[in-house]
Design a protein around this motif. Structure first.
Motif, PDB file in Angstrom:
ATOM      1  N   SER A 290       0.830  -1.200   0.000  1.00 17.19           N
ATOM      2  CA  SER A 290       0.000   0.000   0.000  1.00 17.19           C
ATOM      3  C   SER A 290       0.872   1.262   0.000  1.00 17.19           C
ATOM      4  CB  SER A 290      -0.901  -0.039   1.232  1.00 17.19           C
ATOM      5  OG  SER A 290      -1.681   1.098   1.285  1.00 17.19           O
ATOM      6  N   TYR A 291       1.945   1.235   0.781  1.00 18.58           N
ATOM      7  CA  TYR A 291       2.797   2.428   0.847  1.00 18.58           C
ATOM      8  C   TYR A 291       3.401   2.758  -0.521  1.00 18.58           C
ATOM      9  CZ  TYR A 291       6.290   5.817   1.927  1.00 18.58           C
ATOM     10  OH  TYR A 291       7.013   6.969   1.896  1.00 18.58           O
ATOM     11  N   LEU A 292       3.849   1.731  -1.233  1.00 17.38           N
ATOM     12  CA  LEU A 292       4.435   2.004  -2.557  1.00 17.38           C
ATOM     13  C   LEU A 292       3.375   2.593  -3.493  1.00 17.38           C
ATOM     14  CD1 LEU A 292       6.879  -0.897  -3.429  1.00 17.38           C
ATOM     15  CD2 LEU A 292       7.100   0.967  -1.783  1.00 17.38           C
ATOM     16  N   LEU A 293       2.132   2.165  -3.326  1.00 17.08           N
ATOM     17  CA  LEU A 293       1.077   2.695  -4.196  1.00 17.08           C
ATOM     18  C   LEU A 293       0.678   4.112  -3.785  1.00 17.08           C
ATOM     19  CD1 LEU A 293      -0.849  -0.625  -4.721  1.00 17.08           C
ATOM     20  CD2 LEU A 293       0.689   0.526  -6.317  1.00 17.08           C
ATOM     21  N   GLU A 294       0.841   4.438  -2.510  1.00 17.82           N
ATOM     22  CA  GLU A 294       0.650   5.843  -2.104  1.00 17.82           C
ATOM     23  C   GLU A 294       1.731   6.710  -2.752  1.00 17.82           C
ATOM     24  OE1 GLU A 294       0.387   6.546   2.112  1.00 17.82           O
ATOM     25  OE2 GLU A 294      -1.099   4.959   2.351  1.00 17.82           O
ATOM     26  N   CYS A 295       2.881   6.104  -3.008  1.00 21.91           N
ATOM     27  CA  CYS A 295       3.969   6.844  -3.658  1.00 21.91           C
ATOM     28  C   CYS A 295       3.792   6.862  -5.176  1.00 21.91           C
ATOM     29  CB  CYS A 295       5.328   6.226  -3.296  1.00 21.91           C
ATOM     30  SG  CYS A 295       5.663   6.294  -1.535  1.00 21.91           S
ATOM     31  N   THR A 296       2.781   6.172  -5.667  1.00 25.83           N
ATOM     32  CA  THR A 296       2.502   6.132  -7.101  1.00 25.83           C
ATOM     33  C   THR A 296       1.299   7.018  -7.435  1.00 25.83           C
ATOM     34  OG1 THR A 296       3.261   3.844  -7.070  1.00 25.83           O
ATOM     35  CG2 THR A 296       2.066   4.539  -9.035  1.00 25.83           C
ATOM     36  N   ALA A 297       0.366   7.094  -6.509  1.00 21.60           N
ATOM     37  CA  ALA A 297      -0.874   7.850  -6.732  1.00 21.60           C
ATOM     38  C   ALA A 297      -0.669   9.326  -6.390  1.00 21.60           C
ATOM     39  CB  ALA A 297      -1.965   7.279  -5.844  1.00 21.60           C
ATOM     40  N   THR A 298      -1.605  10.173  -6.812  1.00 19.31           N
ATOM     41  CA  THR A 298      -1.581  11.582  -6.420  1.00 19.31           C
ATOM     42  C   THR A 298      -2.714  11.848  -5.429  1.00 19.31           C
ATOM     43  OG1 THR A 298      -3.126  12.296  -8.131  1.00 19.31           O
ATOM     44  CG2 THR A 298      -0.784  12.190  -8.743  1.00 19.31           C
TER      45      THR A 298
ATOM     46  N   PRO B  30      -8.094   3.803  -1.169  1.00 23.24           N
ATOM     47  CA  PRO B  30      -7.964   3.146  -2.476  1.00 23.24           C
ATOM     48  C   PRO B  30      -6.553   2.628  -2.771  1.00 23.24           C
ATOM     49  CG  PRO B  30      -9.172   5.205  -2.685  1.00 23.24           C
ATOM     50  CD  PRO B  30      -8.581   5.196  -1.308  1.00 23.24           C
ATOM     51  N   ALA B  31      -5.533   3.200  -2.107  1.00 25.08           N
ATOM     52  CA  ALA B  31      -4.174   2.677  -2.317  1.00 25.08           C
ATOM     53  C   ALA B  31      -4.065   1.298  -1.675  1.00 25.08           C
ATOM     54  CB  ALA B  31      -3.138   3.628  -1.720  1.00 25.08           C
ATOM     55  N   LEU B  32      -4.692   1.140  -0.508  1.00 24.14           N
ATOM     56  CA  LEU B  32      -4.686  -0.169   0.161  1.00 24.14           C
ATOM     57  C   LEU B  32      -5.516  -1.176  -0.640  1.00 24.14           C
ATOM     58  CD1 LEU B  32      -3.969  -1.996   2.566  1.00 24.14           C
ATOM     59  CD2 LEU B  32      -5.921  -1.016   3.812  1.00 24.14           C
ATOM     60  N   MET B  33      -6.637  -0.713  -1.164  1.00 24.75           N
ATOM     61  CA  MET B  33      -7.463  -1.621  -1.969  1.00 24.75           C
ATOM     62  C   MET B  33      -6.701  -2.042  -3.233  1.00 24.75           C
ATOM     63  SD  MET B  33     -11.351  -1.260  -3.237  1.00 24.75           S
ATOM     64  CE  MET B  33     -11.942  -2.106  -4.705  1.00 24.75           C
ATOM     65  N   ALA B  34      -5.979  -1.105  -3.829  1.00 25.52           N
ATOM     66  CA  ALA B  34      -5.180  -1.439  -5.011  1.00 25.52           C
ATOM     67  C   ALA B  34      -4.097  -2.455  -4.628  1.00 25.52           C
ATOM     68  CB  ALA B  34      -4.557  -0.175  -5.594  1.00 25.52           C
ATOM     69  N   ALA B  35      -3.521  -2.286  -3.434  1.00 31.52           N
ATOM     70  CA  ALA B  35      -2.502  -3.233  -2.974  1.00 31.52           C
ATOM     71  C   ALA B  35      -3.113  -4.625  -2.808  1.00 31.52           C
ATOM     72  CB  ALA B  35      -1.897  -2.753  -1.653  1.00 31.52           C
TER      73      ALA B  35
ATOM     74  N   GLU C  90     -10.974   0.996 -11.263  1.00 30.48           N
ATOM     75  CA  GLU C  90     -10.398   1.821 -12.339  1.00 30.48           C
ATOM     76  C   GLU C  90      -9.100   2.479 -11.859  1.00 30.48           C
ATOM     77  OE1 GLU C  90     -11.087   2.423 -15.542  1.00 30.48           O
ATOM     78  OE2 GLU C  90     -12.513   0.758 -15.302  1.00 30.48           O
ATOM     79  N   LEU C  91      -9.134   3.018 -10.643  1.00 25.60           N
ATOM     80  CA  LEU C  91      -7.937   3.655 -10.089  1.00 25.60           C
ATOM     81  C   LEU C  91      -6.809   2.620  -9.928  1.00 25.60           C
ATOM     82  CD1 LEU C  91      -6.423   6.050  -8.853  1.00 25.60           C
ATOM     83  CD2 LEU C  91      -7.497   5.528  -6.670  1.00 25.60           C
ATOM     84  N   THR C  92      -7.175   1.429  -9.493  1.00 22.61           N
ATOM     85  CA  THR C  92      -6.180   0.357  -9.353  1.00 22.61           C
ATOM     86  C   THR C  92      -5.491   0.087 -10.703  1.00 22.61           C
ATOM     87  OG1 THR C  92      -7.519  -0.658  -7.613  1.00 22.61           O
ATOM     88  CG2 THR C  92      -5.877  -2.065  -8.686  1.00 22.61           C
ATOM     89  N   ARG C  93      -6.286   0.070 -11.749  1.00 16.55           N
ATOM     90  CA  ARG C  93      -5.721  -0.145 -13.099  1.00 16.55           C
ATOM     91  C   ARG C  93      -4.737   0.973 -13.448  1.00 16.55           C
ATOM     92  NH1 ARG C  93      -8.505  -3.149 -16.921  1.00 16.55           N
ATOM     93  NH2 ARG C  93      -8.063  -1.598 -18.510  1.00 16.55           N
ATOM     94  N   ASP C  94      -5.155   2.222 -13.183  1.00 16.81           N
ATOM     95  CA  ASP C  94      -4.273   3.358 -13.495  1.00 16.81           C
ATOM     96  C   ASP C  94      -2.954   3.243 -12.735  1.00 16.81           C
ATOM     97  OD1 ASP C  94      -6.302   4.370 -15.037  1.00 16.81           O
ATOM     98  OD2 ASP C  94      -6.948   5.891 -13.585  1.00 16.81           O
ATOM     99  N   LEU C  95      -3.041   2.852 -11.462  1.00 17.56           N
ATOM    100  CA  LEU C  95      -1.813   2.761 -10.656  1.00 17.56           C
ATOM    101  C   LEU C  95      -0.909   1.646 -11.166  1.00 17.56           C
ATOM    102  CD1 LEU C  95      -3.184   3.343  -7.019  1.00 17.56           C
ATOM    103  CD2 LEU C  95      -2.206   5.010  -8.615  1.00 17.56           C
ATOM    104  N   ALA C  96      -1.518   0.531 -11.564  1.00 19.26           N
ATOM    105  CA  ALA C  96      -0.717  -0.591 -12.079  1.00 19.26           C
ATOM    106  C   ALA C  96       0.014  -0.171 -13.350  1.00 19.26           C
ATOM    107  CB  ALA C  96      -1.621  -1.799 -12.353  1.00 19.26           C
ATOM    108  N   VAL C  97      -0.703   0.489 -14.253  1.00 17.52           N
ATOM    109  CA  VAL C  97      -0.099   0.907 -15.522  1.00 17.52           C
ATOM    110  C   VAL C  97       1.030   1.909 -15.253  1.00 17.52           C
ATOM    111  CG1 VAL C  97      -0.544   2.220 -17.645  1.00 17.52           C
ATOM    112  CG2 VAL C  97      -2.182   0.463 -16.889  1.00 17.52           C
ATOM    113  N   ARG C  98       0.759   2.860 -14.379  1.00 16.69           N
ATOM    114  CA  ARG C  98       1.755   3.897 -14.089  1.00 16.69           C
ATOM    115  C   ARG C  98       3.007   3.294 -13.449  1.00 16.69           C
ATOM    116  NH1 ARG C  98      -0.843   8.044 -10.487  1.00 16.69           N
ATOM    117  NH2 ARG C  98      -2.277   8.044 -12.242  1.00 16.69           N
TER     118      ARG C  98
END
Ligand code: AMP
Ligand code: TRP
Length: 331
Positions: free
Chosen positions: A91-99, A131-136, A157-165
């Motif tokens: 989750s932390y890495l995805l917080e560093c990926t999301a805005t 949503p960062a935790l859910m994406a994780a 949808e946000l999870t998809r964006d984070l994965a692609v990014r």
């Protein structure tokens, strides 16, 4: 085999919306045709005001109800999110990926934070970063499909964006998942307020059918459902939201088409009676099995322990790979 992940939050008693929108399909379809993981996502329950003892109780109850609705621990992996550290690690890495803007745009955040502010409560930071935790949860398992009710579409949808990014910035690490919904009842509405979702944390329970409600309580709630002005039974979400919700529930319970069902009823009263019967029949085996399982807590403990072991083994390599890709030194 296709990898599937989904989860349910222990924030209240599970409802008919959870069952028809998600759990039933996990048991009847998903666990048979895929490599499926289902989780009681307890960390998500801490994003709002909560009582620790109640969260513990509801977590066990949710896991028991998942088994009662037919999840088979030999066919799928059933576990509690907080038993597997990889979720919080990733989750932390995805917080560093999301805005922060992306997080603030989430409908659920906007609604829940507005509600909290209205009643003078503060909003936990974790409600924003949820949503960062859910994406994780999803990305840690290289999930391909996420079967959920309609309300979760924006989060996936946000999870998809984070994965692609993440993949573009740091090299291919994650599978990009897609969302799936049941053909009917992807959004079961509150029986007293057909403009809002039947949600387990709603304040008033009169319009919510809980999976563990007695048969006569279920009947009463359905018979008292708000219907629309006019008399004709028509399937029309905009003009006849109350009746349409009942038709969708009946369709989901009987495997019929809601529009065809509309033509079969001359009055709201007979429709309600059939909906009540159908819901009682659908819930009966779930309640019976729940009572059996609740009498044997050691069995649940064992299922959850094995589930967590298996989930950990699956998530670990992906999360380790993400740690290396983003620039962290291997331990
Ligand atoms: P939650 O209760 O938010 O933890 O949701 C668990 C699962 O049930 C998710 O897949 C939700 O989309 C689904 N769900 C929750 N409420 C409803 C509802 N009223 N109608 C359809 N699906 C729902
Ligand atoms: N956010 C989901 C809900 O409120 C629950 C959830 C958390 C979830 N993590 C998940 C669902 C991962 C699917 C996949 O219903």
């Amino acid at each position: 085999m296709k990898r599937i992940f989904s989860g349910v939050k222990p924030t209240g008693h599970l409802t008919l919306g959870n069952y028809l929108g998600a759990m039933r399909r996990w048991a009847e379809v998903d666990q048979h045709r895929s490599d499926a993981l289902f989780s009681v996502v307890d960390l998500h329950a801490l994003t709002v005001e909560h009582d620790p003892a109640r969260v513990r109780r509801l977590s066990r109850q949710a896991a028991t109800l998942l088994l009662a609705s037919g999840l088979d621990p030999d066919r799928c992996t059933l576990f509690v999110q907080s038993h597997v550290d990889e979720h919080a690690r990733l989750s932390y890495l995805l917080e560093c990926t999301a805005t922060d803007g992306e997080m603030r745009r989430m409908i659920q955040y906007k609604e829940k934070s507005a509600q909290a502010r209205e009643s003078g409560q503060s909003v936990r930071l974790s409600l924003l970063t949820y949503p960062a935790l859910m994406a994780a949860d999803i990305l840690a398992y290289r999930t391909e499909e996420v079967p959920v009710g309609e309300d979760q579409t924006q989060h996936v949808e946000l999870t998809r964006d984070l994965a692609v990014r993440f993949n573009q910035r740091y090299g291919h690490t994650f599978t990009v998942p897609r969302v799936t919904h049941p053909p009917v009842a992807a959004r079961v509405m509150d029986l007293q307020d057909p403009a809002s979702k039947m949600g387990k944390s709603n304040a008033v329970g009169a319009g919510i059918v809980y999976l563990l409600d007695d048969a006569d309580v279920v009947r009463k709630k359905v018979m008292r459902a708000v219907t629309d002005s006019g008399h004709e039974v028509a399937y029309d979400r905009e003009e006849r939201p109350g009746v349409t919700n009942l038709l969708e529930i009946l369709a989901a319970c009987t495997g019929r088409d809601p529009k065809e069902l509309a033509g079969a009823y001359a009055s709201y009263g007979t429709l309600k009676k059939d909906v009540a019967d159908a819901v009682v029949e659908v819930l009966r085996p779930v309640r019976e099995r729940h009572a059996e399982l609740a009498a044997d807590p050691a069995y649940l403990d064992e299922v959850l322990r094995k589930g967590a072991d298996r989930a950990r083994g699956m998530a670990r390599p992906t999360v380790d790979a993400a740690y290396r890709a983003i620039g962290l030194l291997p331990a």
